[in-house]
Design a protein around this motif. Structure first.
Motif, mmCIF file in Angstrom:
data_model
loop_
_atom_site.group_PDB
_atom_site.id
_atom_site.type_symbol
_atom_site.label_atom_id
_atom_site.label_comp_id
_atom_site.label_asym_id
_atom_site.label_seq_id
_atom_site.Cartn_x
_atom_site.Cartn_y
_atom_site.Cartn_z
ATOM 1 N N CYS A 55 0.829 -1.195 0.000
ATOM 2 C CA CYS A 55 0.000 0.000 0.000
ATOM 3 C C CYS A 55 0.869 1.253 0.000
ATOM 4 C CB CYS A 55 -0.966 -0.001 1.172
ATOM 5 S SG CYS A 55 -0.237 -0.272 2.777
ATOM 6 N N ILE A 56 0.265 2.318 -0.471
ATOM 7 C CA ILE A 56 0.913 3.626 -0.496
ATOM 8 C C ILE A 56 0.272 4.476 0.594
ATOM 9 C CG2 ILE A 56 1.267 5.738 -1.836
ATOM 10 C CD1 ILE A 56 1.338 3.973 -4.342
ATOM 11 N N PRO A 57 1.073 4.951 1.549
ATOM 12 C CA PRO A 57 0.516 5.817 2.598
ATOM 13 C C PRO A 57 0.305 7.240 2.083
ATOM 14 C CG PRO A 57 2.856 5.483 2.967
ATOM 15 C CD PRO A 57 2.482 4.654 1.767
ATOM 16 N N VAL A 58 -0.784 7.856 2.519
ATOM 17 C CA VAL A 58 -1.118 9.225 2.123
ATOM 18 C C VAL A 58 -1.524 10.018 3.357
ATOM 19 C CG1 VAL A 58 -1.804 8.639 -0.241
ATOM 20 C CG2 VAL A 58 -3.511 8.575 1.576
ATOM 21 N N TRP A 59 -1.247 11.313 3.314
ATOM 22 C CA TRP A 59 -1.559 12.211 4.426
ATOM 23 C C TRP A 59 -2.186 13.484 3.884
ATOM 24 C CZ3 TRP A 59 3.021 9.530 3.863
ATOM 25 C CH2 TRP A 59 3.315 8.586 4.867
ATOM 26 N N PRO A 60 -2.919 14.224 4.753
ATOM 27 C CA PRO A 60 -3.557 15.460 4.315
ATOM 28 C C PRO A 60 -2.650 16.691 4.397
ATOM 29 C CG PRO A 60 -4.222 14.987 6.552
ATOM 30 C CD PRO A 60 -3.367 13.824 6.097
ATOM 31 N N HIS A 61 -1.451 16.539 4.964
ATOM 32 C CA HIS A 61 -0.553 17.680 5.160
ATOM 33 C C HIS A 61 0.884 17.162 5.185
ATOM 34 C CE1 HIS A 61 1.400 21.078 7.185
ATOM 35 N NE2 HIS A 61 0.353 21.805 6.797
ATOM 36 N N VAL A 101 -4.325 1.714 -0.378
ATOM 37 C CA VAL A 101 -3.968 3.016 0.178
ATOM 38 C C VAL A 101 -4.014 2.926 1.700
ATOM 39 C CG1 VAL A 101 -4.483 5.487 0.198
ATOM 40 C CG2 VAL A 101 -5.131 4.110 -1.788
ATOM 41 N N ALA A 102 -2.937 3.337 2.357
ATOM 42 C CA ALA A 102 -2.922 3.484 3.813
ATOM 43 C C ALA A 102 -3.260 4.945 4.089
ATOM 44 C CB ALA A 102 -1.567 3.109 4.383
ATOM 45 N N VAL A 103 -4.469 5.187 4.559
ATOM 46 C CA VAL A 103 -4.969 6.552 4.709
ATOM 47 C C VAL A 103 -4.585 7.117 6.072
ATOM 48 C CG1 VAL A 103 -7.018 8.024 4.706
ATOM 49 C CG2 VAL A 103 -6.877 6.058 3.151
ATOM 50 N N PHE A 104 -3.761 8.166 6.032
ATOM 51 C CA PHE A 104 -3.373 8.955 7.201
ATOM 52 C C PHE A 104 -2.864 8.077 8.338
ATOM 53 C CE2 PHE A 104 -4.920 12.976 9.694
ATOM 54 C CZ PHE A 104 -3.646 13.154 10.195
ATOM 55 N N PRO A 105 -1.850 7.231 8.053
ATOM 56 C CA PRO A 105 -1.290 6.442 9.158
ATOM 57 C C PRO A 105 -0.531 7.347 10.126
ATOM 58 C CG PRO A 105 0.049 6.180 7.196
ATOM 59 C CD PRO A 105 -1.155 6.997 6.801
ATOM 60 N N THR A 110 -0.707 3.028 12.787
ATOM 61 C CA THR A 110 -2.120 2.711 12.687
ATOM 62 C C THR A 110 -2.751 3.567 11.613
ATOM 63 O OG1 THR A 110 -2.863 4.314 14.332
ATOM 64 C CG2 THR A 110 -2.243 2.122 15.144
ATOM 65 N N GLY A 111 -3.745 3.033 10.961
ATOM 66 C CA GLY A 111 -4.432 3.744 9.903
ATOM 67 C C GLY A 111 -5.403 2.813 9.211
ATOM 68 N N VAL A 112 -6.228 3.373 8.348
ATOM 69 C CA VAL A 112 -7.193 2.601 7.585
ATOM 70 C C VAL A 112 -6.558 2.248 6.247
ATOM 71 C CG1 VAL A 112 -9.455 2.682 6.460
ATOM 72 C CG2 VAL A 112 -9.147 3.728 8.705
ATOM 73 N N VAL A 113 -6.623 0.966 5.874
ATOM 74 C CA VAL A 113 -6.111 0.518 4.581
ATOM 75 C C VAL A 113 -7.315 0.169 3.708
ATOM 76 C CG1 VAL A 113 -4.728 -1.214 3.373
ATOM 77 C CG2 VAL A 113 -3.966 -0.333 5.592
ATOM 78 N N VAL A 114 -7.393 0.840 2.551
ATOM 79 C CA VAL A 114 -8.543 0.655 1.664
ATOM 80 C C VAL A 114 -8.092 0.507 0.217
ATOM 81 C CG1 VAL A 114 -10.152 1.946 3.137
ATOM 82 C CG2 VAL A 114 -8.900 3.152 1.351
ATOM 83 N N ASP A 115 -8.986 0.009 -0.585
ATOM 84 C CA ASP A 115 -8.810 -0.030 -2.031
ATOM 85 C C ASP A 115 -8.846 1.415 -2.542
ATOM 86 O OD1 ASP A 115 -10.506 -0.039 -4.773
ATOM 87 O OD2 ASP A 115 -9.294 -1.869 -4.638
ATOM 88 N N PRO A 116 -8.044 1.767 -3.549
ATOM 89 C CA PRO A 116 -8.047 3.145 -4.059
ATOM 90 C C PRO A 116 -9.433 3.625 -4.484
ATOM 91 C CG PRO A 116 -6.272 1.886 -5.067
ATOM 92 C CD PRO A 116 -7.078 0.924 -4.249
ATOM 93 N N HIS A 117 -10.230 2.717 -5.053
ATOM 94 C CA HIS A 117 -11.577 3.098 -5.491
ATOM 95 C C HIS A 117 -12.465 3.458 -4.294
ATOM 96 C CE1 HIS A 117 -14.819 3.385 -8.365
ATOM 97 N NE2 HIS A 117 -15.573 2.656 -7.552
ATOM 98 N N GLU A 118 -12.264 2.769 -3.168
ATOM 99 C CA GLU A 118 -13.040 3.068 -1.957
ATOM 100 C C GLU A 118 -12.732 4.480 -1.457
ATOM 101 O OE1 GLU A 118 -13.653 1.205 2.507
ATOM 102 O OE2 GLU A 118 -12.780 -0.058 0.957
ATOM 103 N N LEU A 119 -11.456 4.869 -1.490
ATOM 104 C CA LEU A 119 -11.087 6.231 -1.100
ATOM 105 C C LEU A 119 -11.670 7.234 -2.097
ATOM 106 C CD1 LEU A 119 -9.643 8.287 0.651
ATOM 107 C CD2 LEU A 119 -7.530 7.777 -0.609
ATOM 108 N N GLN A 120 -11.608 6.914 -3.374
ATOM 109 C CA GLN A 120 -12.169 7.783 -4.406
ATOM 110 C C GLN A 120 -13.669 8.003 -4.161
ATOM 111 O OE1 GLN A 120 -12.028 6.140 -8.382
ATOM 112 N NE2 GLN A 120 -12.180 8.165 -9.304
#
Length: 133
Positions: A55-61, A101-105, A110-120
């Motif tokens: 997964c690719i981790p992503v952050w909002p800042h 996608v690892a969302v905002f770990p 810790t963080g939510v791991v989702v399919d890219p389409h789910e985040l979209q």
């Protein structure tokens, strides 16, 4: 360009539960039209989830991403991706490559791991709600 982030705002966001941080991420990305990854000379930083999925981790800042750039990741730098580019290029590419996608770990991983389409879809729902208000 990233928004201003106070120490209190950062501490509050990092204290949220994983699902609340996911919602915070979606809200900030929709508001500022960008998200952040970590990159080095080899490309984008990737993690392996507890289920052994890449997964690719992503952050909002960038400050949250920078908090990860320690130890093995110390050569990594935050890089902004516009929301439009994420949705049009990254989501299809990640789905094709079977990446999650690892969302905002948080720094403790810790963080939510989702399919890219789910985040979209979550981003699309938030954008639709924003247009109604």
């Amino acid at each position: 360009m990233s928004y201003s982030l106070t120490a209190a705002d950062k501490a509050n966001a990092l204290s949220l539960r994983d699902d609340e941080r996911f919602n915070h991420f979606v809200a900030r990305v929709c508001e500022h039209q960008e998200l952040w990854i970590l990159t080095d000379e080899h490309g984008c930083m990737m993690l392996t989830s507890d289920d052994d999925e890449d997964c690719i981790p992503v952050w909002p800042h960038p400050d949250y991403a920078r908090d990860w750039a320690v130890g093995d990741w110390s050569q990594c730098k935050p890089e902004a991706i516009s929301l439009q580019v994420w949705l049009s290029r990254w989501v299809p590419g990640m789905e094709e490559d079977e990446l999650l996608v690892a969302v905002f770990p948080t720094p403790d991983e810790t963080g939510v791991v989702v399919d890219p389409h789910e985040l979209q879809e979550a981003i699309g729902r938030k954008q639709t709600l924003g247009r109604r208000n």
